[in-house]
Write a protein that holds these residues in place. Structure first.
Motif, PDB file in Angstrom:
ATOM      1  N   PHE A  67     -52.482 -43.662 108.086  1.00  0.00           N
ATOM      2  CA  PHE A  67     -53.672 -42.834 107.896  1.00  0.00           C
ATOM      3  C   PHE A  67     -54.938 -43.687 107.952  1.00  0.00           C
ATOM      4  CE2 PHE A  67     -57.006 -40.976 105.261  1.00  0.00           C
ATOM      5  CZ  PHE A  67     -57.148 -39.737 105.873  1.00  0.00           C
ATOM      6  N   TRP A  68     -55.005 -44.737 107.118  1.00  0.00           N
ATOM      7  CA  TRP A  68     -56.215 -45.563 107.082  1.00  0.00           C
ATOM      8  C   TRP A  68     -56.306 -46.486 108.297  1.00  0.00           C
ATOM      9  CZ3 TRP A  68     -59.976 -43.929 104.321  1.00  0.00           C
ATOM     10  CH2 TRP A  68     -59.739 -43.265 103.118  1.00  0.00           C
ATOM     11  N   ASN A  69     -55.183 -46.948 108.813  1.00  0.00           N
ATOM     12  CA  ASN A  69     -55.191 -47.881 109.942  1.00  0.00           C
ATOM     13  C   ASN A  69     -55.495 -47.174 111.265  1.00  0.00           C
ATOM     14  OD1 ASN A  69     -54.332 -50.875 110.464  1.00  0.00           O
ATOM     15  ND2 ASN A  69     -53.452 -49.715 112.152  1.00  0.00           N
ATOM     16  N   PHE A  70     -55.058 -45.925 111.406  1.00  0.00           N
ATOM     17  CA  PHE A  70     -55.222 -45.207 112.670  1.00  0.00           C
ATOM     18  C   PHE A  70     -55.947 -43.862 112.524  1.00  0.00           C
ATOM     19  CE2 PHE A  70     -51.103 -47.512 113.722  1.00  0.00           C
ATOM     20  CZ  PHE A  70     -51.679 -48.419 114.597  1.00  0.00           C
ATOM     21  N   ASP A  71     -55.405 -42.967 111.692  1.00  0.00           N
ATOM     22  CA  ASP A  71     -55.897 -41.585 111.648  1.00  0.00           C
ATOM     23  C   ASP A  71     -57.351 -41.470 111.205  1.00  0.00           C
ATOM     24  OD1 ASP A  71     -53.457 -39.843 112.260  1.00  0.00           O
ATOM     25  OD2 ASP A  71     -52.685 -41.155 110.695  1.00  0.00           O
ATOM     26  N   ALA A  72     -57.735 -42.171 110.126  1.00  0.00           N
ATOM     27  CA  ALA A  72     -59.109 -42.092 109.633  1.00  0.00           C
ATOM     28  C   ALA A  72     -60.093 -42.687 110.631  1.00  0.00           C
ATOM     29  CB  ALA A  72     -59.241 -42.792 108.286  1.00  0.00           C
ATOM     30  N   LEU A  73     -59.597 -43.474 111.581  1.00  0.00           N
ATOM     31  CA  LEU A  73     -60.411 -44.056 112.644  1.00  0.00           C
ATOM     32  C   LEU A  73     -60.280 -43.261 113.943  1.00  0.00           C
ATOM     33  CD1 LEU A  73     -59.668 -47.761 111.785  1.00  0.00           C
ATOM     34  CD2 LEU A  73     -61.872 -46.586 111.560  1.00  0.00           C
ATOM     35  N   PHE A  74     -59.635 -42.097 113.851  1.00  0.00           N
ATOM     36  CA  PHE A  74     -59.498 -41.156 114.962  1.00  0.00           C
ATOM     37  C   PHE A  74     -58.776 -41.728 116.169  1.00  0.00           C
ATOM     38  CE2 PHE A  74     -63.057 -39.921 112.325  1.00  0.00           C
ATOM     39  CZ  PHE A  74     -62.540 -38.733 111.851  1.00  0.00           C
ATOM     40  N   GLN A  75     -57.780 -42.563 115.899  1.00  0.00           N
ATOM     41  CA  GLN A  75     -56.879 -43.017 116.953  1.00  0.00           C
ATOM     42  C   GLN A  75     -55.749 -41.997 117.007  1.00  0.00           C
ATOM     43  OE1 GLN A  75     -56.325 -47.145 116.905  1.00  0.00           O
ATOM     44  NE2 GLN A  75     -54.754 -47.154 118.449  1.00  0.00           N
ATOM     45  N   PRO A  76     -55.514 -41.367 118.150  1.00  0.00           N
ATOM     46  CA  PRO A  76     -54.534 -40.274 118.207  1.00  0.00           C
ATOM     47  C   PRO A  76     -53.132 -40.716 117.789  1.00  0.00           C
ATOM     48  CG  PRO A  76     -55.268 -40.894 120.414  1.00  0.00           C
ATOM     49  CD  PRO A  76     -56.100 -41.664 119.451  1.00  0.00           C
ATOM     50  N   GLN A  77     -52.395 -39.782 117.222  1.00  0.00           N
ATOM     51  CA  GLN A  77     -51.044 -40.105 116.754  1.00  0.00           C
ATOM     52  C   GLN A  77     -50.091 -40.420 117.900  1.00  0.00           C
ATOM     53  OE1 GLN A  77     -49.812 -37.033 113.927  1.00  0.00           O
ATOM     54  NE2 GLN A  77     -50.769 -38.215 112.291  1.00  0.00           N
ATOM     55  N   GLN A  78     -50.450 -40.060 119.110  1.00  0.00           N
ATOM     56  CA  GLN A  78     -49.606 -40.371 120.269  1.00  0.00           C
ATOM     57  C   GLN A  78     -50.061 -41.653 120.978  1.00  0.00           C
ATOM     58  OE1 GLN A  78     -51.380 -37.458 119.906  1.00  0.00           O
ATOM     59  NE2 GLN A  78     -49.717 -36.309 118.983  1.00  0.00           N
ATOM     60  N   HIS A  79     -50.991 -42.386 120.392  1.00  0.00           N
ATOM     61  CA  HIS A  79     -51.546 -43.581 121.035  1.00  0.00           C
ATOM     62  C   HIS A  79     -50.488 -44.678 121.139  1.00  0.00           C
ATOM     63  CE1 HIS A  79     -54.194 -47.001 121.828  1.00  0.00           C
ATOM     64  NE2 HIS A  79     -55.140 -46.129 122.119  1.00  0.00           N
ATOM     65  N   PRO A  80     -50.420 -45.420 122.270  1.00  0.00           N
ATOM     66  CA  PRO A  80     -49.422 -46.480 122.440  1.00  0.00           C
ATOM     67  C   PRO A  80     -49.470 -47.572 121.371  1.00  0.00           C
ATOM     68  CG  PRO A  80     -50.601 -46.082 124.505  1.00  0.00           C
ATOM     69  CD  PRO A  80     -51.245 -45.229 123.455  1.00  0.00           C
ATOM     70  N   ALA A  81     -50.648 -47.812 120.756  1.00  0.00           N
ATOM     71  CA  ALA A  81     -50.760 -48.853 119.725  1.00  0.00           C
ATOM     72  C   ALA A  81     -49.897 -48.535 118.506  1.00  0.00           C
ATOM     73  CB  ALA A  81     -52.214 -49.022 119.291  1.00  0.00           C
ATOM     74  N   ARG A  82     -49.499 -47.276 118.347  1.00  0.00           N
ATOM     75  CA  ARG A  82     -48.662 -46.896 117.215  1.00  0.00           C
ATOM     76  C   ARG A  82     -47.174 -47.134 117.496  1.00  0.00           C
ATOM     77  NH1 ARG A  82     -51.060 -42.155 113.609  1.00  0.00           N
ATOM     78  NH2 ARG A  82     -53.226 -42.259 114.221  1.00  0.00           N
ATOM     79  N   ASP A  83     -46.871 -47.602 118.651  1.00  0.00           N
ATOM     80  CA  ASP A  83     -45.487 -47.888 119.008  1.00  0.00           C
ATOM     81  C   ASP A  83     -45.000 -49.129 118.255  1.00  0.00           C
ATOM     82  OD1 ASP A  83     -43.397 -49.300 120.855  1.00  0.00           O
ATOM     83  OD2 ASP A  83     -43.510 -47.231 121.595  1.00  0.00           O
ATOM     84  N   GLN A  84     -43.721 -49.196 117.947  1.00  0.00           N
ATOM     85  CA  GLN A  84     -43.158 -50.335 117.228  1.00  0.00           C
ATOM     86  C   GLN A  84     -43.296 -51.636 118.013  1.00  0.00           C
ATOM     87  OE1 GLN A  84     -39.174 -49.226 116.239  1.00  0.00           O
ATOM     88  NE2 GLN A  84     -39.811 -48.000 114.475  1.00  0.00           N
ATOM     89  N   HIS A  85     -43.518 -51.539 119.309  1.00  0.00           N
ATOM     90  CA  HIS A  85     -43.700 -52.747 120.114  1.00  0.00           C
ATOM     91  C   HIS A  85     -45.071 -53.366 119.889  1.00  0.00           C
ATOM     92  CE1 HIS A  85     -39.916 -52.199 122.170  1.00  0.00           C
ATOM     93  NE2 HIS A  85     -40.245 -50.949 122.403  1.00  0.00           N
TER      94      HIS A  85
END
Length: 198
Positions: A14-32
Motif C-alpha cells: 500500500f505505502w510502497n506502491f498504491d499510495a503512490l498510484f503505481q497500478p497493481q498490475q505494474h511489472p515492478a510488483r513482480d517477484q522478479h
C-alpha cells in the motif's frame, strides 16, 4: 530541510506502491523486481479512510485522473515487502501533512537503504542507498524543483546537468537528471524527480 523517519525497511505494498498510484498490475510488483515477505506476509492494518480514497482513485479516477479502470484489491495492498524506494516514507509524510488542521509547508529529506531483486553486476546490487527530498507547499512549480535539484547537485560538485522528461506513476511532470561524466565521456543518470500528483 529536516530528516524524515525512514527506519522501516519492511513496508506494505500500500505505502510502497498504491499510495503512490503505481497500478497493481505494474511489472515492478513482480517477484522478479521486488522482495516480498513470507512472515509476516501481510500488513496488519492500513488507514481505512485513506485506503478507500486510494482505491477509488486507482479504480475510478479523480482529481483530473481517469484512474486505471481496473479492479483494486486490498489483499494486494496488504502484501509486505522490502521497500523498493524511500518514496514510501514520503507517501507517509504527505499523508500525515494532510491530517493537519492547518497546513504547514515542509522541506524534508532522507538517506536510507532500499532493496530490489536485481541481477547482480558491476552496476546493480540488491541493496543500495537512496537520497530523497520532498518540498510540500502551495504554488510550487517545475522551476522550483529544477532550481532545488540544481543547487543540491552543485553542492555535491556536480555542475553539468541536463533534465529529461520521464514517466513515474506518482509524479507529473517527471524528470530524470543527467550529469556529464568526464571519465566516461558521456552523460549518466544521477537522479529522478517529479511533482507529486494531487
Amino acid at each position: 530541510f529536516t530528516e524524515m523517519p525512514t527506519d522501516n525497511f519492511v513496508e506494505s505494498s500500500f505505502w510502497n506502491f498504491d499510495a503512490l498510484f503505481q497500478p497493481q498490475q505494474h511489472p515492478a510488483r513482480d517477484q522478479h523486481d521486488t522482495f516480498f515477505l513470507q512472515d509476516p506476509a501481510e500488513a496488519l492494518q492500513l488507514p481505512p479512510g485513506y485506503t478507500a480514497k486510494v482505491k477509488k482513485i486507482h479504480s475510478q479516477g479523480g482529481y483530473g485522473s481517469q484512474g486505471y479502470k481496473s479492479e483494486w484489491k486490498l489483499e494486494e495492498a496488504r502484501k509486505n515487502l522490502l521497500r523498493t524506494h524511500t518514496t514510501s516514507a514520503s507517501a507517509r509524510l504527505l499523508y500525515r501533512l494532510a491530517q493537519q488542521e492547518k497546513f504547514t509547508p515542509v522541506k524534508c529529506f532522507s538517506i536510507d537503504r532500499v532493496f530490489r531483486n536485481e541481477s547482480l553486476d558491476a552496476t546493480h546490487l540488491a541493496e543500495f542507498h537512496q537520497v530523497e527530498g520532498v518540498v510540500a507547499d502551495r504554488g510550487l512549480t517545475l522551476g522550483h524543483l529544477m532550481g532545488t535539484l540544481h543547487q543540491f547537485f552543485t553542492k555535491l560538485g556536480i555542475t553539468q546537468l541536463r533534465f529529461k522528461p520521464a514517466y513515474n506513476p506518482y509524479t507529473e511532470p517527471s524528470m530524470e537528471v543527467f550529469s556529464y561524466h568526464e571519465g566516461l565521456k558521456k552523460w549518466v543518470e544521477v537522479g529522478n524527480s517529479g511533482v507529486f500528483r494531487p
